[in-house]
Design an enzyme around this catalytic site. Structure first.
Site, PDB file in Angstrom:
ATOM      1  N   LYS A  22       0.840  -1.213   0.000  1.00 46.50           N
ATOM      2  CA  LYS A  22       0.000   0.000   0.000  1.00 46.50           C
ATOM      3  C   LYS A  22       0.864   1.247   0.000  1.00 46.50           C
ATOM      4  CE  LYS A  22      -1.810   1.463   4.047  1.00 46.50           C
ATOM      5  NZ  LYS A  22      -1.509   2.840   4.446  1.00 46.50           N
ATOM      6  N   ASN A  23       1.892   1.257   0.843  1.00 49.59           N
ATOM      7  CA  ASN A  23       2.679   2.479   1.034  1.00 49.59           C
ATOM      8  C   ASN A  23       3.742   2.688  -0.033  1.00 49.59           C
ATOM      9  OD1 ASN A  23       1.054   2.996   3.157  1.00 49.59           O
ATOM     10  ND2 ASN A  23       2.553   2.514   4.752  1.00 49.59           N
ATOM     11  N   CYS A 116      -5.348  13.081  13.090  1.00 43.51           N
ATOM     12  CA  CYS A 116      -5.339  11.647  12.764  1.00 43.51           C
ATOM     13  C   CYS A 116      -5.334  10.885  14.090  1.00 43.51           C
ATOM     14  CB  CYS A 116      -4.083  11.367  11.946  1.00 43.51           C
ATOM     15  SG  CYS A 116      -3.684   9.641  11.876  1.00 43.51           S
ATOM     16  N   ARG A 121       0.437  14.636  13.336  1.00 49.49           N
ATOM     17  CA  ARG A 121       0.964  14.374  11.991  1.00 49.49           C
ATOM     18  C   ARG A 121       0.850  15.592  11.076  1.00 49.49           C
ATOM     19  NH1 ARG A 121      -1.063   8.719  10.045  1.00 49.49           N
ATOM     20  NH2 ARG A 121       0.804   8.813   8.790  1.00 49.49           N
ATOM     21  N   ASP A 304       4.619   0.545  12.234  1.00 44.88           N
ATOM     22  CA  ASP A 304       3.398  -0.084  11.704  1.00 44.88           C
ATOM     23  C   ASP A 304       3.256  -1.531  12.153  1.00 44.88           C
ATOM     24  OD1 ASP A 304       3.390   1.656   8.498  1.00 44.88           O
ATOM     25  OD2 ASP A 304       2.856   2.254  10.530  1.00 44.88           O
ATOM     26  N   ARG A 396      -8.711  -0.464   4.829  1.00 44.81           N
ATOM     27  CA  ARG A 396      -7.829   0.562   4.231  1.00 44.81           C
ATOM     28  C   ARG A 396      -6.492  -0.043   3.847  1.00 44.81           C
ATOM     29  NH1 ARG A 396      -7.273   6.066   7.368  1.00 44.81           N
ATOM     30  NH2 ARG A 396      -5.881   6.252   5.568  1.00 44.81           N
TER      31      ARG A 396
HETATM   32  C1  EPZ Z   1       4.238   6.915   6.539  1.00 46.52           C
HETATM   33  O1  EPZ Z   1       3.440   7.935   7.094  1.00 46.52           O
HETATM   34  C2  EPZ Z   1       3.316   5.717   6.379  1.00 46.52           C
HETATM   35  N1  EPZ Z   1       2.235   6.070   5.461  1.00 46.52           N
HETATM   36  C3  EPZ Z   1       2.751   5.323   7.750  1.00 46.52           C
HETATM   37  O2  EPZ Z   1       1.974   4.162   7.564  1.00 46.52           O
HETATM   38  C4  EPZ Z   1       3.915   5.003   8.680  1.00 46.52           C
HETATM   39  O3  EPZ Z   1       3.391   4.719   9.962  1.00 46.52           O
HETATM   40  C5  EPZ Z   1       4.865   6.203   8.756  1.00 46.52           C
HETATM   41  O4  EPZ Z   1       5.310   6.565   7.436  1.00 46.52           O
HETATM   42  C6  EPZ Z   1       6.104   5.904   9.595  1.00 46.52           C
HETATM   43  O5  EPZ Z   1       6.781   4.803   9.047  1.00 46.52           O
HETATM   44  C7  EPZ Z   1       2.485   6.060   4.127  1.00 46.52           C
HETATM   45  O6  EPZ Z   1       3.587   5.772   3.672  1.00 46.52           O
HETATM   46  C8  EPZ Z   1       1.321   6.401   3.233  1.00 46.52           C
HETATM   47  P1  EPZ Z   1       6.200  10.215   8.661  1.00 46.52           P
HETATM   48  P2  EPZ Z   1       4.003   9.447   7.124  1.00 46.52           P
HETATM   49  O7  EPZ Z   1       6.134  11.491   7.893  1.00 46.52           O
HETATM   50  O8  EPZ Z   1       4.915   9.671   5.990  1.00 46.52           O
HETATM   51  C9  EPZ Z   1       6.256  13.616  11.902  1.00 46.52           C
HETATM   52  C10 EPZ Z   1       0.092   2.798   7.761  1.00 46.52           C
HETATM   53  O9  EPZ Z   1      -0.312   2.204   8.739  1.00 46.52           O
HETATM   54  N2  EPZ Z   1       6.076  14.559  10.794  1.00 46.52           N
HETATM   55  O10 EPZ Z   1       7.312   9.264   8.391  1.00 46.52           O
HETATM   56  O11 EPZ Z   1       2.833  10.337   7.276  1.00 46.52           O
HETATM   57  C11 EPZ Z   1       5.042  12.718  12.110  1.00 46.52           C
HETATM   58  O12 EPZ Z   1       4.089  13.378  12.913  1.00 46.52           O
HETATM   59  C12 EPZ Z   1       0.566   4.231   7.863  1.00 46.52           C
HETATM   60  O13 EPZ Z   1       0.187   2.300   6.608  1.00 46.52           O
HETATM   61  C13 EPZ Z   1       6.147  15.933  11.059  1.00 46.52           C
HETATM   62  O14 EPZ Z   1       6.345  16.352  12.193  1.00 46.52           O
HETATM   63  O15 EPZ Z   1       4.824   9.439   8.466  1.00 46.52           O
HETATM   64  C14 EPZ Z   1       5.648  11.512  12.787  1.00 46.52           C
HETATM   65  O16 EPZ Z   1       5.765  11.769  14.163  1.00 46.52           O
HETATM   66  C15 EPZ Z   1       0.241   4.795   9.230  1.00 46.52           C
HETATM   67  N3  EPZ Z   1       5.983  16.804  10.032  1.00 46.52           N
HETATM   68  C16 EPZ Z   1       7.058  11.422  12.169  1.00 46.52           C
HETATM   69  O17 EPZ Z   1       7.292  12.692  11.556  1.00 46.52           O
HETATM   70  C17 EPZ Z   1       5.786  16.396   8.740  1.00 46.52           C
HETATM   71  O18 EPZ Z   1       5.677  17.252   7.829  1.00 46.52           O
HETATM   72  C18 EPZ Z   1       7.187  10.369  11.081  1.00 46.52           C
HETATM   73  O19 EPZ Z   1       6.092  10.560  10.221  1.00 46.52           O
HETATM   74  C19 EPZ Z   1       5.714  15.003   8.484  1.00 46.52           C
HETATM   75  C20 EPZ Z   1       5.870  14.113   9.527  1.00 46.52           C
END
Ligand code: EPZ
Length: 416
Positions: A22-23, A116, A121, A304, A396
């Protein structure tokens, strides 16, 4: 509201095919916006999030056609450069259209993601990166407005490792003028798979999978055909379910080298694991050993998989610490596990799980995608009947999960 009904206590046995990731699929679908040619994706998983992303792209003018697990995306006539709130609020990954829209069309209007379940996030890292590449960005009425005549290459240092920020900026940089260097980039396999897809489209990218990715912008990208990598989280979820139920399963169309940290933890818990280039075998006899887990960016233990592994620790032989370092609120499954008889103490981002020798079936509620998977695993283990409500969260990210689990001998069915 659909529910899943599970009669627990049956060890999982047999073979199951793992779907495309998915990702990896979600950013690749957005990559279609970077060219006026056709992008052909295969091994596409049949998931609710994929359907949502397809609807989002089609309302922009992208033509999408599906044939089995193949999806052809054609962004020759994009006439709406916007991702509306009603779509972004259900799927945060919609933010991945931002980089490609600004890179190819010089403009984008993307709704800020709503809150979320697993944490605030924000998307500040996505925005800061595009500003570094010369985009004018302002936020009004809950929308991100981005404009740029042509993005310019820049050196961008991520202060937090962010998967979709890395992906968004890698896609934006592919069409920017000059060289972009992404420092402290995410190393997830899905980032590497996206890079392979972009390179097939004519992008010049080096270092994907390392902390530093170098993208040399080109004037245009062309169509390509790309097969989506296996879903490592679906793979891990089925392996943990087999370990928790004391079963023996084979996963097909997946590979071990994308989830080493999970396989190591499963071995520590007492599972026997063998793998080859396209399958993983797991055998588990007896009660799992308690295993400490601390989530961190790839290649460390994935956030995850945290909830699923907690379900394993809940019935393990002693106590274990589960530490969640990525998201500030990813313990929503704890409360529901307690309803099944789990003994878990939570302090901040740390959960101390005391193994119990059995769980009792109950009615529980899914809160987010991976928490739902955790409850399915707990239901498969619990004595008696477990009913899981709000399973749209599961749909999802898991393709026909109850069908795949039934193939492995589980007594599980969906009620409308
Ligand atoms: C990706 O989300 C995945 N989703 C998530 O999978 C996964 O949990 C996550 O990466 C961590 O591995 C997809 O790839 C579609 P991040 P993402 O940006 O990119 C903070 C699932 O279950 N952050 O790596 O949104 C954020 O709050 C989903 O399939 C900021 O502060 O996660 C988090 O604490 C859930 N500002 C940390 O970074 C930003 O602009 C890592 O988030 C972006 C992120």
């Amino acid at each position: 509201m659909q529910k899943l009904v599970i009669q627990g206590g049956i060890p999982l046995r047999g073979e199951v095919r793992i779907s495309g990731a998915k990702n990896a699929a979600l950013p690749m679908m957005c990559a279609s916006l970077l060219t006026s040619d056709v992008l052909q994706l295969s091994n596409m998983p049949d998931l609710h999030d994929i359907a949502t992303m397809r609807k989002l792209l089609e309302q922009m003018g992208v033509k999408a056609s599906v044939q089995g697990d193949e999806m052809a995306l054609h962004a020759a006539h994009v006439d709406k450069l916007e991702a509306p709130y009603d779509m972004v609020k259900t799927m945060r990954a919609a933010v991945l259209v931002l980089g490609p829209l600004v890179a190819r069309f010089g403009e984008a209007r993307v709704s800020m993601p709503g809150g979320c379940a697993i944490g605030s996030r924000p998307v500040d890292i996505h925005i800061k990166g595009l500003q570094a590449m010369g985009a004018q960005i302002f936020i009004e009425h809950g929308y991100i407005h981005a404009q740029a005549k042509r993005l310019k290459g820049a050196r961008i240092l991520f202060d937090i490792v962010s998967v979709t920020s890395t992906e968004n900026l890698m896609m934006a940089a592919a069409l920017a003028e000059g060289v972009t260097v992404l420092e402290n980039a995410a190393r997830e396999p899905e980032v590497v798979d996206l890079a392979h897809c972009l390179i097939a489209m004519g992008a010049k990218i080096e270092g994907a999978g390392s902390h530093t990715i170098v993208i040399t912008g080109v004037d245009r990208l062309h169509g390509a055909a790309h097969r989506i990598m296996p879903d490592r989280i679906e793979s891990g979820t089925f392996l943990v379910a087999a370990a928790a139920t004391g079963g023996s399963i084979v996963l097909r169309d997946t590979r071990a080298n994308i989830l080493d940290s999970v396989l190591e933890k499963l071995t520590e818990a007492g599972a026997g694991i063998r793998s080859d280039s396209e399958s993983i075998h797991l055998d588990m006899t007896g009660r799992p050993r308690s295993v400490n887990v601390r989530t961190a960016p790839y290649p460390a233990f994935p956030t995850d998989m945290q909830a699923q592994f907690m379900a394993l620790n809940v019935i393990a032989d002693s106590s274990a610490m589960v530490v969640e370092t990525i998201f500030e609120n990813r313990f929503m499954h704890v409360q529901e596990l307690r309803r099944l008889g789990a003994r878990i103490d939570v302090e901040g981002n740390t959960a101390l799980v005391h193994g119990v020798d059995h769980l009792e079936g109950a009615t529980v509620m899914a809160t987010d995608l991976r928490a739902s998977a955790c409850l399915v695993i707990a239901g498969l283990v619990a004595q008696g009947e477990t009913v899981i409500d709000r399973i749209y969260h599961l749909d999802r990210g898991y393709e026909h999960i109850e069908i795949k689990l039934s193939q492995l001998g589980a007594n599980i069915f969906r009620i409308k």
